[in-house]
Enzyme design. Sequence first.
Site, PDB file in Angstrom:
ATOM      1  N   LYS A 256      40.212  32.613  34.692  1.00  0.00           N
ATOM      2  CA  LYS A 256      39.172  32.909  35.686  1.00  0.00           C
ATOM      3  C   LYS A 256      37.979  31.971  35.454  1.00  0.00           C
ATOM      4  O   LYS A 256      38.046  31.112  34.587  1.00  0.00           O
ATOM      5  CB  LYS A 256      38.753  34.374  35.589  1.00  0.00           C
ATOM      6  CG  LYS A 256      39.866  35.345  35.239  1.00  0.00           C
ATOM      7  CD  LYS A 256      41.007  35.402  36.244  1.00  0.00           C
ATOM      8  CE  LYS A 256      42.077  36.367  35.755  1.00  0.00           C
ATOM      9  NZ  LYS A 256      43.254  36.472  36.582  1.00  0.00           N
TER      10      LYS A 256
HETATM   11  C1  LIG Z   1      44.049  37.829  36.005  1.00  0.00           C
HETATM   12  C2  LIG Z   1      44.262  38.998  36.839  1.00  0.00           C
HETATM   13  C3  LIG Z   1      44.477  40.274  36.289  1.00  0.00           C
HETATM   14  C4  LIG Z   1      44.642  40.505  34.804  1.00  0.00           C
HETATM   15  O1  LIG Z   1      43.493  40.212  34.079  1.00  0.00           O
HETATM   16  P1  LIG Z   1      43.542  40.350  32.476  1.00  0.00           P
HETATM   17  O2  LIG Z   1      42.090  40.242  32.083  1.00  0.00           O
HETATM   18  O3  LIG Z   1      44.357  39.218  31.972  1.00  0.00           O
HETATM   19  O4  LIG Z   1      44.121  41.672  32.157  1.00  0.00           O
HETATM   20  C5  LIG Z   1      44.599  41.344  37.147  1.00  0.00           C
HETATM   21  N1  LIG Z   1      44.520  41.188  38.477  1.00  0.00           N
HETATM   22  C6  LIG Z   1      44.326  39.981  39.047  1.00  0.00           C
HETATM   23  C7  LIG Z   1      44.220  39.872  40.526  1.00  0.00           C
HETATM   24  C8  LIG Z   1      44.207  38.839  38.242  1.00  0.00           C
HETATM   25  O5  LIG Z   1      44.030  37.657  38.822  1.00  0.00           O
END
Ligand SMILES: *Cc1c(COP(=O)(O)O)cnc(C)c1O
Length: 393
Positions: free
Chosen positions: A182
């Site tokens: 992210k």
């Molecule tokens: C990355 C992501 C997650 C998971 O996030 P983590 O912090 O790795 O658990 C969940 N939902 C979406 C839409 C994502 O892009």
Amino acid sequence: MSRISVMKPWLGPEEAEAVAQVIATGWVAQGPRTVEFERAFSATQGVSHGVATSSCTTALHLALLVAGVQMGDDVIVPSLSFIATANAVTYLGARPVFADVDLVTGNVTAETLDAVLTPRTTAVIAVDQGGMPLDLEPIRELCDRHSLALIEDAAGGAGSTYRGRPVGTGADITAWSFHPRKLLTTGEGGMLTTDNPEWAARARRLREHSMDVSAAERHTSVLPVQEGYPEVGYNYRMTDMQAAMGLVQLGKLPEMVRRRRALADDYQAVLASLPGLRYAVDPEHGTSNFQSFWVEVLPDFPLGREELLEWLAADGISSRRGIMAAHRQRAYAGHSGLVRPLPMTDRLTDNTLILPIFHTMTEAEHRRVTDSLRAAAESPRNMRDHASLNGSG
Ligand SMILES: *Cc1c(COP(=O)(O)O)cnc(C)c1O
């Protein structure tokens, strides 16, 4: 020829220094930095309460719990999302029911959610996919009409806006990710934000084994404090090392968003002249942070999606298949929550790819990607010629 990554976090000596300071204090687990990060992040997002967690997945799990989702309930989710969205529902013994998405944004809409509403539905998880803002108001109305909890999975959405406000403010509860994929990262980490003080307080306890006295409170008290455990909780804590990093990253977020949007703009300018490729654009209702920049390979493009991935790879460019579809994974094979076909989800997952986009991407790297795309669009050469031309066939 150097390889261009699809994504790289933007980290520097400031993050290292912030983590070193935490280590020097000797308090490395959840503590004062985490509280500070929760306050700073929730204030930035325009929400009253923030509860830091170990990931977005664990934040989603807690969000569903405090929103009252129970075993046997249905929760509507997009299949076109990282699989954690559906998994969080499954953790509770509830059933993820898959909704289709809008072709332009890749997000669920009030219509696609309404189409799969079941009598047992108690909540919706709406995702800002790849940072693309949802059209939340009509979804809010649908949820209010049917008394459904509205949870927003804004995992990659920090810095995106909806009708002039940060995404996540219109839902009952929102989950964020700070995974390096992210924009803002703490290595691993997440946050749950909400304006509901009871939900925030319960999530805060649940993330810490449901202890009714937090470790931080116990630590600062001179007298021994007797803690109790009113319900079964979890260890979903963030560490202060992560929170310290998050505070530095939060300060850099506006700069990260500016850079992503400039890179996305440049991609859009080039892609507009290449027939056969459709690409991510801001919707009318908001602005994306372009956590991901996706391209759909249409039938009139000379190469298919898989061929274009290989074409780019031969030029040393990492790209990725677009967003996955949970209903097509083995984990959900034969799943009863697939109540309708998902034509837009299938189309997007089969035909999209994600181009490199990251803060430190140089103009030269960006040009290499657009040159490669242009050559793919214009060239009748076959794949093997292209690969051998670049010495990787
Ligand atoms: C990355 C992501 C997650 C998971 O996030 P983590 O912090 O790795 O658990 C969940 N939902 C979406 C839409 C994502 O892009």
